[in-house]
Design an enzyme around this catalytic site. Structure first.
Site, PDB file in Angstrom:
ATOM      1  N   TYR A 284      15.012  29.420   9.213  1.00 42.73           N
ATOM      2  CA  TYR A 284      13.914  30.603   9.806  1.00 42.73           C
ATOM      3  C   TYR A 284      13.222  30.049  11.357  1.00 42.73           C
ATOM      4  CZ  TYR A 284      12.370  29.987   4.876  1.00 42.73           C
ATOM      5  OH  TYR A 284      12.601  30.726   3.449  1.00 42.73           O
TER       6      TYR A 284
ATOM      7  N   LYS B  31       0.903  -1.272   0.120  1.00 45.71           N
ATOM      8  CA  LYS B  31      -0.039  -0.183   0.095  1.00 45.71           C
ATOM      9  C   LYS B  31       0.607   1.279   0.058  1.00 45.71           C
ATOM     10  CE  LYS B  31      -0.209   0.039   5.229  1.00 45.71           C
ATOM     11  NZ  LYS B  31      -1.728  -1.215   6.399  1.00 45.71           N
TER      12      LYS B  31
END
Length: 362
Positions: A259, A35
């Site tokens: 940041y 999956k």
């Protein structure tokens, strides 16, 4: 020239991890779980890496059809079953197995007229409380299915919540096994119990985990479901995410990186900038100190991960330069260790590999 970030898929490791799953549960057939695009590895590669599996299991109907188009002619199992009555005809046309976990699905089957019978996996909820019938309702659900002409074989299935924890205080695996046996008592059909954690505990639990089918997932990709490290289980990493240093900054005490200026240098610090960011699949929430390899030497992440870049501490690596090789996870740096540092699991990191990252095989 493309950005230096690249994911290398190790097909030999996928084959060896599958062989280990088979060796752990020699009495059972193996569904290789593919999956989420084979946990980020790609269905085409999964087909080659897991060619020796007895079947492949996933949740996406369209991906199941893609497996058939790629030439997979062994069984395919839809782990969440079907979502719409039209899926039933699709399953019959392409010989897909499917899970049944609710009364609404049974009602769809009762009204369906597929071209041929469909093999199903009736799911019991033994405490996971996601999908499935309670042990008390399981027998009635089985009887309804057995009365439907469109139903072929019925495999009895459950899913373990804590198979990696030997003595989980809330829901130990032994309790889930007890509930499964109670609900399945007197019902005919193959059994499918174990996920990766169950497979890896097969020798310890012996006959308690007797199954006709097992469903290993993350272990096939070299990740651990818990309970021990992947290396301790003998698993090999199937994906290495690598890049390179693309810039170097020499900063002083009190200077910040990235940041938010989260990282402040305690003294003179040499910072390497790596071509990898959260848009490539690296976790934005990874903290200062998360492990990274530069030229095979361990160092750490500094500053906040940005979209296309992250920074590492090169102060103790005087040989590092622009172009130095960087390993974000994989061979030499277990994905589970990186995930643990970032407060997540290896499954998420592999599945999050972005489409813009080049992929190669070795």
């Amino acid at each position: 020239m493309p950005r230096p970030i690249i994911a290398t898929i190790h097909l030999d490791a996928m084959k060896q991890n599958l062989a280990l799953a088979k060796a752990c549960a020699p009495q059972a057939k193996v569904w290789g779980v593919v999956k989420a695009n084979a946990y980020g590895h790609g269905l085409e590669r999964a087909l080659r890496g897991f060619a020796a599996a007895d079947g492949l299991a996933l949740v996406e109907v369209d991906y199941a059809l893609h497996l058939r188009a790629l030439g997979w002619n062994k069984p395919i199992l839809l782990l969440e079953g079907f979502f719409d009555p039209s899926d039933i005809d699709t399953m019959a046309a392409h010989d897909l197995n499917g899970a049944v976990h609710c009364l609404e699905q049974i009602a769809m089957l009762e009204a369906a007229r597929p071209a041929r019978p469909i093999d199903l996996h009736l799911k019991m909820n033994t405490g996971m409380n996601r999908l499935g019938f309670t042990p008390q309702a399981f027998g009635a659900a089985y009887a309804r299915l057995r009365a439907i002409p469109a139903v072929g074989t019925i495999t009895l299935m459950t899913h373990f919540a804590n198979a990696d924890a030997a003595n989980h205080p809330g829901l130990p695996i032994q309790e889930q096994i007890r509930r499964f046996r109670f609900g399945a008592q007197g019902l005919d059909g193959p059994r499918s119990l174990s996920n990766s954690a169950g497979v890896l505990r097969q020798a310890e639990l012996g006959g308690d985990l007797e199954s006709d089918w097992v469903r290993p997932g993350v272990m096939l990709y070299g990740g651990t479901p818990g309970g021990n490290t992947a290396a301790a289980f003998g698993l090999q990493p199937s994906m290495t995410l690598s890049s390179a240093i693309i810039g170097i900054q020499d900063i002083g005490a009190g200077d910040a990186v990235g940041y938010g200026s989260r990282f402040l240098a305690a003294g003179p610090t040499r910072v390497g900038v790596v071509a990898c960011g959260y848009a490539d699949g690296y976790p934005r929430h990874a903290p200062d100190g998360a492990p990274v390899l530069v030229d095979g030497v361990r160092t750490t992440l500094v500053g906040r991960v940005s979209m296309d870049m992250l920074a590492v501490d090169l102060t103790a690596l005087p040989q590092a330069r622009v172009g130095s090789a960087v390993t974000l996870w994989g061979r030499g740096l277990p994905v589970d260790e990186v995930a643990q540092a970032a407060g997540t699991i290896g499954y998420e990191l592999m599945c999050a590999l972005a489409a813009r990252v080049r992929v190669r095989e070795d």
